[in-house]
Structure formats: structure tokens, C-alpha cells
Design a protein around this motif. Structure first.
Motif, PDB file in Angstrom:
ATOM      1  N   ASP A 185       0.835  -1.199   0.000  1.00  0.00           N
ATOM      2  CA  ASP A 185       0.000   0.000   0.000  1.00  0.00           C
ATOM      3  C   ASP A 185       0.871   1.251   0.000  1.00  0.00           C
ATOM      4  OD1 ASP A 185      -1.968   1.879   0.253  1.00  0.00           O
ATOM      5  OD2 ASP A 185      -2.338   1.491   2.384  1.00  0.00           O
ATOM      6  N   ARG A 186       0.840   1.992  -1.081  1.00  0.00           N
ATOM      7  CA  ARG A 186       1.684   3.189  -1.185  1.00  0.00           C
ATOM      8  C   ARG A 186       1.219   4.292  -0.244  1.00  0.00           C
ATOM      9  NH1 ARG A 186      -0.124   7.301  -4.501  1.00  0.00           N
ATOM     10  NH2 ARG A 186      -2.203   6.986  -5.360  1.00  0.00           N
ATOM     11  N   GLU A 187      -0.076   4.289   0.124  1.00  0.00           N
ATOM     12  CA  GLU A 187      -0.585   5.320   1.029  1.00  0.00           C
ATOM     13  C   GLU A 187       0.130   5.267   2.382  1.00  0.00           C
ATOM     14  OE1 GLU A 187      -2.524   7.698   0.220  1.00  0.00           O
ATOM     15  OE2 GLU A 187      -2.963   6.978  -1.799  1.00  0.00           O
ATOM     16  N   THR A 188       0.511   4.072   2.790  1.00  0.00           N
ATOM     17  CA  THR A 188       1.251   3.935   4.052  1.00  0.00           C
ATOM     18  C   THR A 188       2.576   4.673   3.979  1.00  0.00           C
ATOM     19  OG1 THR A 188       0.251   1.778   4.493  1.00  0.00           O
ATOM     20  CG2 THR A 188       2.304   2.286   5.640  1.00  0.00           C
ATOM     21  N   SER A 189       3.280   4.546   2.870  1.00  0.00           N
ATOM     22  CA  SER A 189       4.567   5.208   2.709  1.00  0.00           C
ATOM     23  C   SER A 189       4.415   6.719   2.588  1.00  0.00           C
ATOM     24  CB  SER A 189       5.293   4.665   1.475  1.00  0.00           C
ATOM     25  OG  SER A 189       5.684   3.331   1.698  1.00  0.00           O
ATOM     26  N   ILE A 190       3.344   7.160   1.947  1.00  0.00           N
ATOM     27  CA  ILE A 190       3.087   8.598   1.873  1.00  0.00           C
ATOM     28  C   ILE A 190       2.888   9.156   3.277  1.00  0.00           C
ATOM     29  CG2 ILE A 190       1.432  10.346   1.118  1.00  0.00           C
ATOM     30  CD1 ILE A 190       0.964   8.701  -1.395  1.00  0.00           C
ATOM     31  N   GLU A 191       2.100   8.462   4.075  1.00  0.00           N
ATOM     32  CA  GLU A 191       1.840   8.912   5.444  1.00  0.00           C
ATOM     33  C   GLU A 191       3.123   8.920   6.275  1.00  0.00           C
ATOM     34  OE1 GLU A 191      -1.002   7.733   9.277  1.00  0.00           O
ATOM     35  OE2 GLU A 191      -1.104   6.597   7.415  1.00  0.00           O
ATOM     36  N   GLU A 192       3.936   7.878   6.142  1.00  0.00           N
ATOM     37  CA  GLU A 192       5.196   7.816   6.886  1.00  0.00           C
ATOM     38  C   GLU A 192       6.140   8.936   6.462  1.00  0.00           C
ATOM     39  OE1 GLU A 192       6.561   3.900   6.078  1.00  0.00           O
ATOM     40  OE2 GLU A 192       5.360   2.956   7.666  1.00  0.00           O
ATOM     41  N   SER A 193       6.214   9.206   5.182  1.00  0.00           N
ATOM     42  CA  SER A 193       7.098  10.251   4.669  1.00  0.00           C
ATOM     43  C   SER A 193       6.673  11.624   5.185  1.00  0.00           C
ATOM     44  CB  SER A 193       7.085  10.251   3.136  1.00  0.00           C
ATOM     45  OG  SER A 193       7.542   9.021   2.622  1.00  0.00           O
ATOM     46  N   MET A 194       5.371  11.897   5.145  1.00  0.00           N
ATOM     47  CA  MET A 194       4.889  13.193   5.606  1.00  0.00           C
ATOM     48  C   MET A 194       5.041  13.336   7.120  1.00  0.00           C
ATOM     49  SD  MET A 194       4.269  14.567   2.798  1.00  0.00           S
ATOM     50  CE  MET A 194       3.835  16.113   3.606  1.00  0.00           C
ATOM     51  N   ASN A 195       4.825  12.263   7.861  1.00  0.00           N
ATOM     52  CA  ASN A 195       5.010  12.319   9.316  1.00  0.00           C
ATOM     53  C   ASN A 195       6.466  12.596   9.665  1.00  0.00           C
ATOM     54  OD1 ASN A 195       2.329  11.888   9.930  1.00  0.00           O
ATOM     55  ND2 ASN A 195       2.552   9.668  10.157  1.00  0.00           N
ATOM     56  N   PHE A 196       7.384  12.030   8.897  1.00  0.00           N
ATOM     57  CA  PHE A 196       8.809  12.290   9.112  1.00  0.00           C
ATOM     58  C   PHE A 196       9.108  13.776   8.937  1.00  0.00           C
ATOM     59  CE2 PHE A 196      12.942  12.954   7.008  1.00  0.00           C
ATOM     60  CZ  PHE A 196      13.795  12.599   8.049  1.00  0.00           C
ATOM     61  N   LEU A 197       8.645  14.353   7.844  1.00  0.00           N
ATOM     62  CA  LEU A 197       8.913  15.765   7.575  1.00  0.00           C
ATOM     63  C   LEU A 197       8.289  16.664   8.643  1.00  0.00           C
ATOM     64  CD1 LEU A 197       8.377  15.773   3.708  1.00  0.00           C
ATOM     65  CD2 LEU A 197      10.552  16.060   4.910  1.00  0.00           C
ATOM     66  N   LYS A 198       7.069  16.342   9.043  1.00  0.00           N
ATOM     67  CA  LYS A 198       6.400  17.154  10.061  1.00  0.00           C
ATOM     68  C   LYS A 198       7.085  17.039  11.416  1.00  0.00           C
ATOM     69  CE  LYS A 198       1.925  16.768   7.740  1.00  0.00           C
ATOM     70  NZ  LYS A 198       0.563  16.163   7.758  1.00  0.00           N
ATOM     71  N   SER A 199       7.697  15.888  11.681  1.00  0.00           N
ATOM     72  CA  SER A 199       8.397  15.715  12.956  1.00  0.00           C
ATOM     73  C   SER A 199       9.735  16.451  12.973  1.00  0.00           C
ATOM     74  CB  SER A 199       8.621  14.228  13.233  1.00  0.00           C
ATOM     75  OG  SER A 199       9.587  13.680  12.338  1.00  0.00           O
ATOM     76  N   VAL A 200      10.300  16.677  11.817  1.00  0.00           N
ATOM     77  CA  VAL A 200      11.598  17.344  11.722  1.00  0.00           C
ATOM     78  C   VAL A 200      11.457  18.848  11.800  1.00  0.00           C
ATOM     79  CG1 VAL A 200      13.532  17.815  10.168  1.00  0.00           C
ATOM     80  CG2 VAL A 200      12.719  15.473  10.473  1.00  0.00           C
TER      81      VAL A 200
END
Length: 204
Positions: A185-200
Motif C-alpha cells: 500500500d503506497r498510502e502507508t509510505s506517503i503517510e510515513e514520509s509526511m510524518n517524518f517531515l512534520k516531525s523534523v
């Protein structure tokens, strides 16, 4: 009787056949691996004869290189368009880039298999570098620029190179997962990528 003027031959049939052979090559590489690709397998997948491979690409090696270049060009042009459409906001640019990198067009099992096939086999790695080095640099630069802008807006020391490598690494992991699980599921990776950026970035 007046001679009828001859119609000019259109290039479309040739381009359509070339595209069909490239698409068939993606299928064959994904199913059989790079070292097991033959002109016969590609031709069969494209519903053509092996002679058509030699006619359009002068052989299997040229076809493989053309397929890699097609995928690399598509990858970079799609990211370039995403940046152009995102506007001047670094947040919007990164959001657009992430969604593009993990889009159905690019986050494709067959294309991922091609990338890793060329990169992992020692005999093909030099070809990968020759064809894709500039594309890889452009990909990194596309992410680095908005990340650098966001780092400059923070009130603390930031390392834009490390963050760029981090977000690209998350998507590399997603690609590796897709390689062994075509239904990932690519949506999972999109969510993980955006959460990483928001956490940084505290000012996201």
C-alpha cells in the motif's frame, strides 16, 4: 490518369511498437530478472517477433538501455512537473514531491524491479551509472532545495543534507518493500514520509 500523391508515412506505428517493446521489457525483467531477459521473451510479451526487437533497438542490450532511460526520464520529468505545479511554498513542494515519488505512475513494481536489477548486478551497474547518474542528482536536488529553505526558517541548527537523505531513504525502503510485495500500500509510505517531515520541522 493523374498520379495520386503518395501519403507521407507517419512515425506513430514505429513509436507505438517501441513503446510496446519497452513495456514488455518491464514485464519480462520483473518476472525473470535482468540476466534472463531474451529478445524472444520480450517479443512474445509484446506479441511481436524477435526480429522486431532488432529492427527497433538493434538488439537486446540496446532495448534494455532504452527501457532504463525511458523510466529514468519519466521519473525526473514527472518530479520536475510536480515542482512547477506546487508553487513557491517549500511545504507544498515537498508534499507534491512525496506524492509524486509514491504515485501509481512511478511507484510501480515493474519499474522498481528494473531499477534494482540494473543497480544490483555488477555487470549492469556501470550502465546504470552512465544512464541514471544525472537523474539521481536531479532527484536529490529536487528534495534538497525545499528542505534547505525550511531549515533556514528554523530557530536551531539543521542539517539539510541529512534530512534529504532521510526522506529519500524512507522512500527507498518503500521501494524495496514493493519489490517483494507488489500489493504494498503506497498510502502507508506517503503517510510515513509526511510524518517524518512534520516531525523534523517545527514550523511545518
Amino acid at each position: 490518369m493523374a498520379t495520386q500523391p503518395q501519403k507521407k508515412r507517419t512515425r506513430e506505428p514505429q513509436e507505438v511498437r517501441r513503446a510496446a517493446l519497452i513495456n514488455a521489457t518491464l514485464e519480462v525483467v520483473a518476472e525473470h530478472g535482468l540476466s534472463n531477459v531474451t529478445s524472444q521473451k520480450v517479443a512474445a510479451a509484446a506479441n511481436m517477433t524477435a526480429a522486431m526487437v532488432n529492427f527497433h533497438f538493434s538488439g537486446k542490450t540496446a532495448l534494455l538501455h532504452a527501457t532504463l532511460k525511458f523510466v529514468a526520464d519519466e521519473f525526473i520529468e514527472t518530479h520536475k512537473k510536480a515542482l512547477e505545479e506546487a508553487g513557491n511554498s517549500p511545504q507544498e513542494q515537498l508534499t507534491s514531491l512525496v506524492n509524486t515519488s509514491l504515485s501509481e505512475l512511478l511507484f510501480d513494481h515493474r519499474k522498481t524491479a528494473l531499477w534494482y536489477a540494473f543497480y544490483s548486478e555488477s555487470r549492469s551497474r556501470e550502465d546504470y551509472t552512465r544512464i541514471c547518474e544525472e537523474h539521481d542528482e536531479a532527484y536529490y536536488a529536487a528534495y534538497y532545495a525545499p528542505i534547505e529553505a525550511l531549515c533556514a526558517a528554523e530557530d536551531r541548527p539543521m542539517n539539510p543534507r541529512a534530512i534529504t537523505l532521510g526522506i529519500i531513504g524512507i522512500m527507498e525502503h518503500a521501494s524495496q518493500t514493493l519489490l517483494v510485495n507488489p500489493d504494498y500500500d503506497r498510502e502507508t509510505s506517503i503517510e510515513e514520509s509526511m510524518n517524518f517531515l512534520k516531525s523534523v520541522f517545527s514550523k511545518w
